[in-house]
Scaffold this active site. Structure first.
Site, mmCIF file in Angstrom:
data_model
loop_
_atom_site.group_PDB
_atom_site.id
_atom_site.type_symbol
_atom_site.label_atom_id
_atom_site.label_comp_id
_atom_site.label_asym_id
_atom_site.label_seq_id
_atom_site.Cartn_x
_atom_site.Cartn_y
_atom_site.Cartn_z
ATOM 1 N N GLY A 53 -18.439 -20.023 43.671
ATOM 2 C CA GLY A 53 -19.732 -19.469 44.056
ATOM 3 C C GLY A 53 -20.688 -19.431 42.888
ATOM 4 O O GLY A 53 -20.734 -18.448 42.150
ATOM 5 N N ARG A 54 -21.460 -20.515 42.718
ATOM 6 C CA ARG A 54 -22.363 -20.628 41.572
ATOM 7 C C ARG A 54 -23.514 -19.639 41.659
ATOM 8 O O ARG A 54 -23.833 -18.945 40.697
ATOM 9 C CB ARG A 54 -22.904 -22.066 41.490
ATOM 10 C CG ARG A 54 -23.818 -22.312 40.292
ATOM 11 C CD ARG A 54 -24.280 -23.760 40.240
ATOM 12 N NE ARG A 54 -25.105 -24.131 41.354
ATOM 13 C CZ ARG A 54 -24.824 -25.116 42.222
ATOM 14 N NH1 ARG A 54 -23.719 -25.799 42.098
ATOM 15 N NH2 ARG A 54 -25.638 -25.398 43.210
ATOM 16 N N LEU A 114 -9.233 -25.356 44.811
ATOM 17 C CA LEU A 114 -8.142 -25.339 45.790
ATOM 18 C C LEU A 114 -8.561 -24.811 47.166
ATOM 19 O O LEU A 114 -8.109 -25.338 48.187
ATOM 20 C CB LEU A 114 -6.957 -24.541 45.246
ATOM 21 C CG LEU A 114 -6.218 -25.164 44.056
ATOM 22 C CD1 LEU A 114 -5.050 -24.274 43.626
ATOM 23 C CD2 LEU A 114 -5.713 -26.563 44.409
ATOM 24 N N GLU A 171 -17.673 -17.099 40.309
ATOM 25 C CA GLU A 171 -17.748 -17.886 39.067
ATOM 26 C C GLU A 171 -19.128 -17.815 38.418
ATOM 27 O O GLU A 171 -19.272 -18.013 37.211
ATOM 28 C CB GLU A 171 -17.390 -19.347 39.338
ATOM 29 C CG GLU A 171 -18.357 -20.056 40.276
ATOM 30 C CD GLU A 171 -17.966 -21.499 40.559
ATOM 31 O OE1 GLU A 171 -16.998 -21.991 39.953
ATOM 32 O OE2 GLU A 171 -18.633 -22.121 41.411
ATOM 33 N N THR A 177 -20.561 -26.795 52.980
ATOM 34 C CA THR A 177 -20.304 -26.307 51.631
ATOM 35 C C THR A 177 -19.544 -24.998 51.725
ATOM 36 O O THR A 177 -19.924 -24.107 52.501
ATOM 37 C CB THR A 177 -21.590 -26.106 50.810
ATOM 38 O OG1 THR A 177 -21.260 -25.503 49.565
ATOM 39 C CG2 THR A 177 -22.616 -25.259 51.530
ATOM 40 N N VAL A 178 -18.478 -24.879 50.964
ATOM 41 C CA VAL A 178 -17.691 -23.645 51.009
ATOM 42 C C VAL A 178 -18.470 -22.468 50.441
ATOM 43 O O VAL A 178 -18.188 -21.315 50.772
ATOM 44 C CB VAL A 178 -16.351 -23.808 50.266
ATOM 45 C CG1 VAL A 178 -15.497 -24.888 50.909
ATOM 46 C CG2 VAL A 178 -16.556 -24.093 48.786
ATOM 47 N N ASP A 179 -19.459 -22.735 49.576
ATOM 48 C CA ASP A 179 -20.232 -21.661 48.943
ATOM 49 C C ASP A 179 -21.049 -20.842 49.940
ATOM 50 O O ASP A 179 -21.450 -19.721 49.641
ATOM 51 C CB ASP A 179 -21.192 -22.232 47.899
ATOM 52 C CG ASP A 179 -20.491 -22.750 46.666
ATOM 53 O OD1 ASP A 179 -19.248 -22.689 46.631
ATOM 54 O OD2 ASP A 179 -21.172 -23.222 45.745
#
Length: 367
Positions: free
Chosen positions: A146-147, A258, A202, A98-100
């Site tokens: 980034g939640r 992206l 975000e 996961t990128v987060d």
């Protein structure tokens, strides 16, 4: 077998036989952006579990892997537990991705170093443009993925070389913000540098806990969908706040997903570790391990070194890896040196660009 679109592929009998791929195609897939098998946001229901078990039995599948983040680890945890409770021998191993970078139990997550590199490069270039355009636009707001965690927003500072370089302000979900404090920060930076370049995650929230995005839309896992219908976005709302209270002109920059597919900006360390996580998952499962996720453990700092470990799926599924307090300066609204020490070796070398500032200062002194 590869499941098309995650767990839905097993439920829909939409599987592909990956053993038919030759080495050339496999090699190209390793350097192809996005997810070749597809992805999903489907939340597995209790009523789905008998069908999952029957699908596994139909092909005598005994080793089961899912690649993803927190919600994915919850899914494989439930499947593995259900099979065990019903007497079906299955080795279920989670592979982190996961990128987060918000997966609990691992130093970092495959995908994060490459996305962090992408955002660091984008902000390095965009903030330079903002500096040069300051007589037109006095501010710019960049929104990072980034939640719940600010890892990627913080990564925007990794190419920063001086105090005057953007970004000047970074806001993360872990540190609630106030409109008054935000506007004071903006004014201070514009007075100091002639413009301000701002980065926000975000999922940033106001001090009362409401999302800056004002979004009320959620997905099947009850996660807020930032920028979805029924809401706005953090960057757009912060942009509006500055415009309304200062009269300055500015812009907002939202890349959305992206950074998740920028194959030309991949961190080579990330590529190696991601491949290694897959190999380690197979090794664990064929050795009989089950109910675990592969983890990356940092074993050396200078130079950076790592090894693979494991974390219990039940622990991973229930917890979030958020930025530690010492990685972020809540007064200055910027990541600390401790964060840079952590993230820099993952991202790799970043370019150093030239400036005419010194020439301008020298020539003004001689006039």
């Amino acid at each position: 077998y590869g499941m098309r679109y995650g767990i839905r592929g097993l439920l829909d009998d939409d599987l592909v036989d990956l053993s038919t791929l030759g080495p050339d195609r496999l090699s190209r897939l390793a350097r192809t952006p996005s997810s070749a098998l597809g992805s999903t946001r489907y939340k597995l229901k209790d009523d789905d579990l008998p069908a999952v078990l029957e699908a596994l039995k139909a092909r005598d599948i005994r080793h089961f892997f899912l690649i993803g983040g927190n919600d994915t680890m919850e899914t494989i945890h439930r499947v593995e537990a259900y099979c065990r409770e019903n007497g079906y021998e299955l080795c279920g191993v989670g592979i982190p991705k996961t990128v987060d970078n918000d997966l609990y139990g691992t130093d970092h997550t495959p995908g994060f170093p490459s996305a962090a590199r992408d955002i660091a490069l984008s902000v390095q270039q965009a903030s330079r443009l903002a500096r040069d355009m300051q007589k037109v636009d006095q501010y710019a707001v960049f929104q990072a993925i980034g939640r719940d965690a600010g890892w990627l927003a913080a990564a925007a500072t990794l190419a920063r070389r001086s105090e005057a370089d953007g970004p000047h302000l970074v806001y993360i979900p872990e540190a609630p913000m106030s409109p008054e404090g935000f506007l004071n920060d903006v004014t201070r930076c514009i007075e100091a540098y002639g413009y301000v370049y701002i980065v926000c995650g975000e999922g940033v929230v106001w001090q009362d806990g409401t999302p800056v995005s004002a979004s009320r839309t959620t997905d099947d896992f009850s996660n807020i969908e930032f920028g979805a219908m029924g809401g706005s976005s953090a960057a757009l709302n912060l942009h509006r706040l500055i415009a309304e209270h200062t009269g300055y002109r500015g812009e907002f920059q939202i890349t959305e997903s992206l950074p998740m597919c920028a194959a030309d900006r991949v961190s080579e360390l990330d590529r190696r570790e991601a491949y290694g996580c897959g190999e380690e998952a197979v090794r664990l499962a064929t050795a009989g391990a089950s109910g675990v996720m592969v983890t990356i453990e940092r074993t050396g700092e200078t130079p950076y070194e790592s090894a693979f470990g494991t974390a219990e799926l039940g622990e991973v599924a229930r917890r979030t890896h958020r930025m530690p307090d010492d990685f972020y300066d809540t007064a200055g609204h910027l990541p600390t040196d401790a964060f840079r020490t952590y993230a820099a070796p993952l991202v790799g070398d970043l370019p150093a660009y030239e400036t005419l500032d010194h020439l301008h200062r020298e020539q003004r002194r001689t006039r």
